[in-house]
Design an enzyme around this catalytic site. Structure first.
Site, short mmCIF file in Angstrom:
data_model
loop_
_atom_site.label_atom_id
_atom_site.label_comp_id
_atom_site.label_asym_id
_atom_site.label_seq_id
_atom_site.Cartn_x
_atom_site.Cartn_y
_atom_site.Cartn_z
N LYS A 158 -0.25 -59.04 -8.34
CA LYS A 158 -1.65 -59.23 -8.69
C LYS A 158 -1.99 -60.71 -8.55
CE LYS A 158 -5.04 -57.53 -12.00
NZ LYS A 158 -5.27 -56.84 -13.31
N GLU A 217 -9.01 -44.98 -24.06
CA GLU A 217 -9.96 -45.12 -25.16
C GLU A 217 -9.96 -43.92 -26.11
OE1 GLU A 217 -11.10 -47.87 -21.96
OE2 GLU A 217 -10.60 -45.74 -22.00
N ARG A 275 -16.00 -42.93 -23.04
CA ARG A 275 -14.94 -41.96 -22.76
C ARG A 275 -14.34 -41.38 -24.04
NH1 ARG A 275 -11.77 -45.00 -17.89
NH2 ARG A 275 -11.54 -46.64 -19.42
#
Length: 598
Positions: free
Chosen positions: A277, A353, A381
């Site tokens: 990344k 979540e 969510r």
């Protein structure tokens, strides 16, 4: 320059293997330039660049379908799919979206902004394809944080067989936004086949050929493979596991993808790649969490002058029962300070979540004081868990909802414009709307005194307004007036109302409705003038709807409710989004004149 000759997928296929790395270098410069000018998702796009090039060399987009999960990995895809000339407009009003958008290009088969939906989407596409006797490949690029989201795991578990020409590529960089900590991630991230295993396999065949001895060794080998190798796990769910591949080696990845494509004609493939990344930019590689999403000039940082983490750390110092839960957003929600001072009081559950809400409910039931720190758009969510596991039980869980309201350049998948609507209608829920981060401490302390579910929603922006004490739950008058009254929710709305009052020719009363639910009924009953409500939330079902209903039943007055139109708000600056939805002093003047004429 190679990039100047790339106008679509066919141009990528014409390149020699030796030119692919040069193309990646030029695309990396193009990305950094655009993000430097407009802000955007930096680390993830630098990491997946080479794999995206390899995908374009192997597959035939847009006939074949490419889905990114999460969608913010799509920058290289946009450049290679004929949108290079507009790439410098990314995340600006009228320019390219920072996420795949099916309204923008046929190369985007689905609009994807949140995590965890790709495998379910892909299976649905394959089912439709096969029912319609069509012929194309379906490819998902899934981040390791998104892969362990509940929806993706449900999709994998839905059947022990998977369709052909269905390819899941796990982009394994060890990060969600913050570092991955979940157990399943650590399981899948271990090396699959050691070099010694491959070497021994070839030596046995070379010595014994296809004899019974080879067959015996092969049987023993396969037994141990089933015991120790995670590929057996994926086999049980209908995938052939392939990995681990260096996704930043464009030549190697392209070669593997060609074989994977051929193999997928017989069985669904799970390809495990490793990427770095932030690849190619030193700061982004070393601090990929901070450089996940950056502002203009590649600026990155915390959530504001007063962080939620410092507030909670001070509270932990006085009360050891205070804990915090975040869903892979430790830095974005400002919890770094808490982790530094009291690491055992912070629980990062990854991009989950739903689990965060119910996990917090369990802690609250056990006597702790949990705070769930989450962005407004992601809290959506967990809607069912908020209702069933928190509010139905009337448990003291505090939801600190960051990025509420307009969010600007991230656009329609990330706007925080629905939380007032989906939290205020739930029984037992109290909803607070501090005007600035400096007021957040008082709001959190007040929430703990209620011993019930509380949602505290606030924007990223900081607005300087008079201090407020939440102890009585009443609204605050910011300015007295006798002709018209404006009830404003949040700092930006209050600032707009004050600007309107300064310019308007009549006497305007401005009230900051910091406690959205329950309504300050006494203030509403005492109001004698026409009313305007202002909120950064969908007009339907929001604060204005609550006020209008109460006044209609108890104190009929002329009222205008100003909120967000019944449409998804696209990317652009927050200022542009305000103007497009009528959040201007000039529009308030028109509204006030109309009300006073009545």
């Amino acid at each position: 320059m190679i990039l100047q000759g790339i106008s679509g997928p066919s141009d990528v296929k014409k390149l020699k293997f030796s030119e692919l790395s040069l193309l990646a270098d030029e695309m990396r410069e193009e990305m950094i330039s655009a993000i430097n000018g407009n802000g955007g998702h930096l680390s993830s796009n630098l990491g997946i660049l080479e794999t995206t090039i390899a995908l374009y060399r192997t597959f035939d987009f847009p006939k074949d379908k490419l889905i990114f999960d999460v969608g913010h990995q799509c920058y290289a895809h946009k450049i290679l799919s004929g949108r290079r000339e507009k790439f410098q407009t990314i995340r600006t009003k009228g320019g390219l979206s920072g996420f795949p958008d099916c309204a923008e290009s046929e190369y985007d088969p689905f609009t994807t902004g949140h995590a965890g939906n790709s495998i379910a989407l892909g299976l649905g596409l394959c089912t439709a394809r096969d029912r319609n006797n069509e012929d194309y490949y379906v490819v998902m690029v899934v981040g390791d944080g998104a892969f362990v989201n509940g929806l993706n795991l449900e999709a994998i578990n839905a059947s022990d067989s998977k369709p052909k020409r269905f390819i899941v590529i796990l982009n394994d960089n060890g990060m969600s936004i913050s570092k991955n900590r979940n157990g399943f991630y650590h399981f899948i991230s271990k090396a699959t086949i050691k070099r010694s295993y491959v070497k021994n396999k070839n030596v046995i065949k070379k010595i014994f050929g296809n004899s019974a001895v080879t067959a015996l060794f092969r049987g023993v080998r396969n037994f141990f493979k089933r015991v120790i190798n995670k590929s057996e796990y994926f086999d049980r769910f209908g995938f052939k596991y392939v990995g681990i591949v260096d996704g930043n080696d464009v030549k190697k990845t392209a070669t593997i993808l060609e074989r994977v494509k051929q193999a997928s004609d017989y069985k669904a493939i799970f390809l495990h790649i490793k990427t770095t990344k932030g690849k190619g930019l030193k700061n982004a590689e070393e601090h990929s969490d901070l450089y996940h999403s950056v502002g203009k000039n590649l600026t990155c940082g915390g959530s504001g002058d007063v962080s939620l983490g410092s507030i909670l750390a001070d509270l932990v110092e006085k009360d050891d029962k205070v804990v915090a839960v975040t869903a892979g957003m430790k830095d974005g929600t400002g919890l770094t300070c808490l982790e530094e001072r009291y690491p055992d009081h912070l629980f990062d559950v990854g991009i989950a979540e739903e689990y965060a809400a119910t996990f917090a409910a369990g802690m609250a039931k056990g006597g702790l004081k949990p705070v769930v720190a989450v962005y407004s758009t992601f809290l959506q969510r967990a809607y069912d868990e908020i209702i069933h596991d928190v509010c139905l039980q009337n448990l003291p869980v505090v939801f600190c909802v960051d990025r509420a309201g307009f969010v600007g350049e991230d656009g329609k998948t990330h706007q925080g414009l629905f939380d007032l609507s989906y939290t205020t209608h739930i029984p037992n829920m109290t909803v607070l709307a501090p005007t600035c981060r400096a007021e957040l401490k008082s709001a959190v302390e007040y929430a703990f005194t209620l011993a019930a579910p509380v949602c505290i929603r606030y924007s990223k922006a900081s607005v300087d307004l008079p201090a407020y004490d939440y102890k009585d739950g009443r609204w605050q008058t910011l300015r007295d007036g006798t002709d018209i009254t404006v009830f404003a929710v949040g700092g930006a709305a209050a600032r707009l109302a004050l600007e309107f009052a300064e310019k308007y020719g009549k006497s305007v009363k401005i009230v900051s409705a910091r406690v959205v639910k329950p309504l300050d009924e006494k203030t509403l009953l005492d109001t004698k003038t026409p009313v305007i409500t202002v909120e950064e939330n969908a007009l339907i079902g929001g604060f204005g709807s609550m006020v209008a209903t109460f006044l209609a039943n108890n104190n009929p007055l002329p009222i205008y409710t100003l909120g967000v139109k019944d449409e998804f708000v696209g990317h652009g600056s927050v200022k542009e989004q305000f103007e497009d939805n009528g959040f201007t002093a000039e529009n308030l003047t028109v509204i006030a004149d109309r009300l006073l004429k009545k």
